[in-house]
Design an enzyme around this catalytic site. Structure first.
Site, PDB file in Angstrom:
ATOM      1  N   ARG A 156       2.284  -8.077 -10.792  1.00  0.00           N
ATOM      2  CA  ARG A 156       2.727  -8.807 -11.055  1.00  0.00           C
ATOM      3  C   ARG A 156       3.241  -9.841  -9.603  1.00  0.00           C
ATOM      4  O   ARG A 156       3.490 -10.212  -9.119  1.00  0.00           O
ATOM      5  CB  ARG A 156       3.956  -8.012 -11.154  1.00  0.00           C
ATOM      6  CG  ARG A 156       3.862  -7.192 -12.445  1.00  0.00           C
ATOM      7  CD  ARG A 156       5.495  -6.204 -12.870  1.00  0.00           C
ATOM      8  NE  ARG A 156       5.410  -6.037 -13.729  1.00  0.00           N
ATOM      9  CZ  ARG A 156       4.692  -5.163 -14.756  1.00  0.00           C
ATOM     10  NH1 ARG A 156       4.029  -4.198 -14.625  1.00  0.00           N
ATOM     11  NH2 ARG A 156       4.853  -4.498 -16.008  1.00  0.00           N
ATOM     12  N   ILE A 157       2.635  -8.497  -8.615  1.00  0.00           N
ATOM     13  CA  ILE A 157       2.756  -8.721  -7.309  1.00  0.00           C
ATOM     14  C   ILE A 157       1.890 -10.335  -6.910  1.00  0.00           C
ATOM     15  O   ILE A 157       2.063 -10.937  -5.934  1.00  0.00           O
ATOM     16  CB  ILE A 157       3.228  -7.365  -6.157  1.00  0.00           C
ATOM     17  CG1 ILE A 157       4.199  -7.044  -6.537  1.00  0.00           C
ATOM     18  CG2 ILE A 157       2.888  -8.170  -4.523  1.00  0.00           C
ATOM     19  CD1 ILE A 157       4.325  -5.384  -5.782  1.00  0.00           C
ATOM     20  N   GLU A 265      -1.300   7.192   7.294  1.00  0.00           N
ATOM     21  CA  GLU A 265       0.208   7.803   7.647  1.00  0.00           C
ATOM     22  C   GLU A 265       1.266   8.860   6.489  1.00  0.00           C
ATOM     23  O   GLU A 265       0.388   8.823   5.900  1.00  0.00           O
ATOM     24  CB  GLU A 265       0.612   5.966   6.733  1.00  0.00           C
ATOM     25  CG  GLU A 265       0.744   5.955   5.381  1.00  0.00           C
ATOM     26  CD  GLU A 265       1.136   5.148   4.374  1.00  0.00           C
ATOM     27  OE1 GLU A 265       2.531   5.435   3.707  1.00  0.00           O
ATOM     28  OE2 GLU A 265       0.645   3.966   4.813  1.00  0.00           O
ATOM     29  N   HIS A 283       4.877   0.899   6.340  1.00  0.00           N
ATOM     30  CA  HIS A 283       5.508   1.102   4.755  1.00  0.00           C
ATOM     31  C   HIS A 283       6.516   1.249   3.724  1.00  0.00           C
ATOM     32  O   HIS A 283       7.224   1.578   3.324  1.00  0.00           O
ATOM     33  CB  HIS A 283       4.723   2.564   3.974  1.00  0.00           C
ATOM     34  CG  HIS A 283       4.301   2.767   2.863  1.00  0.00           C
ATOM     35  ND1 HIS A 283       3.868   3.395   1.649  1.00  0.00           N
ATOM     36  CD2 HIS A 283       4.989   1.354   2.023  1.00  0.00           C
ATOM     37  CE1 HIS A 283       3.220   3.827   0.971  1.00  0.00           C
ATOM     38  NE2 HIS A 283       3.972   1.972   0.950  1.00  0.00           N
TER      39      HIS A 283
END
Length: 319
Positions: A156-157, A265, A283
């Protein structure tokens, strides 16, 4: 009363989740806002014995799942599933679900924004100007329409990022292990990973993190990239080998990196995120006021859907 456990949350309060869950007749047990270590999640699971677990960043491990004999669903408040033991959930008979499409616009916008910031020198020159340097003659910038953009992952992205780059006139290459059955859309060329890396001025990562994609960008991959090229990661930090990336920035061929996600992270290597050739954000590619509210509401609604005997909208089978 049956209990839903919210392990953690990345927003000021859990009132959206509480409203949806409690309105449906269930109790909501709430862990600390900041994700706790796996052992603490196991302790929460043993304490509350929930029928549903909702997790943002916290790891839902096999021991946590095994501590919930009546567990029906583990809901990821997000897209990626790398913090949930899907095999253990399946063994327990619990569904794993996510919200795969809540932030498509935001993440693709973020990728394009990072590309433009690099191509037009926005971040680098902002740093210089704020530091007292005014050097317009030093600008060595890029015409976006002349760039070849390589997108890895055409879900989708990835599809939205490709669509947003086409009006700029850029050449768009795509690599996906499972290309669309109907072929790629007009203006998009499907290629293998070697060709994408070697021909792209900008490589954008839109892959999920799986055992197969971990360190997808390693030393060998980076050596195949064009001199001076840009790597953008808005997916998962584990797709990139941090040490190899730092070496490629120091010694070439990579010209720059734009990272919204970094392995390690929320405490990633300072040498990497502080590097002058790196644009870094914490993020947040998924985030907007609209997307976060949608994510929270839809996550809680999916839990209620399963607990009331309905079919989930987004089941995620074990790998």
């Amino acid at each position: 009363m049956k209990t839903v456990l919210l392990t953690d949350y990345a927003w000021p309060d859990p009132e959206v989740e509480r409203s949806v869950i409690e309105s449906a007749g269930f109790s909501l047990a709430i862990g600390p806002a900041k994700a706790s270590p796996p052992a603490a999640i196991v302790a929460l699971a043993k304490q509350h014995r929930p029928v549903a677990i909702m997790t943002c960043w916290a790891e839902v491990t096999a021991p946590a799942i095994e501590a919930c004999p009546d567990l029906k669903i583990v809901q990821r408040i997000g897209v990626g599933l790398d913090n949930i033991d899907r095999v253990a959930a399946a063994a327990r008979g619990a569904l794993v679900t996510n919200v795969p499409d809540y932030c498509v616009e935001e993440v693709s916008d973020h990728a394009v924004g990072m590309l433009l910031a690099w191509a037009r020198g926005i971040v680098a020159f902002d740093r210089e100007v704020k530091g007292g340097k005014w050097d317009a003659a030093g600008a060595k910038l890029r015409r976006v329409s002349d760039l070849t953009i390589g997108i890895t992952g055409f879900g989708r992205i990835g599809r939205r990022t490709a669509a947003k780059m086409q009006p700029f006139g850029s050449r768009v290459l795509v690599y996906d292990r499972y290309p669309p059955s109907g072929g790629f859309p007009e203006g998009v060329t499907g290629v293998d990973s070697d060709r994408l890396l070697s021909e792209s001025d900008v490589v954008i990562l839109h892959l999920p993190l799986t055992p197969e994609t971990r360190n997808f960008i390693d030393a060998a991959s980076l050596r195949r990239m064009k001199p001076g090229s840009l790597l953008i990661n808005v997916s998962r930090g584990g797709l990139v080998d941090n040490d190899a990336l730092l070496q490629a920035l120091e010694k070439g061929p990579l010209g720059a990196a734009a990272l919204d996600v970094v392995e390690g992270e929320p405490n990633p290597p300072r040498a990497l995120i502080g590097h002058p050739k790196v644009i870094a954000t914490p993020h947040i590619a998924f985030a907007s006021t609209a997307s976060v509210l949608e994510l929270r509401r839809r996550s809680a609604e999916e839990v209620v859907r399963v607990l009331t005997g309905q079919k989930p909208h987004h089941p995620c089978p074990p790998p």
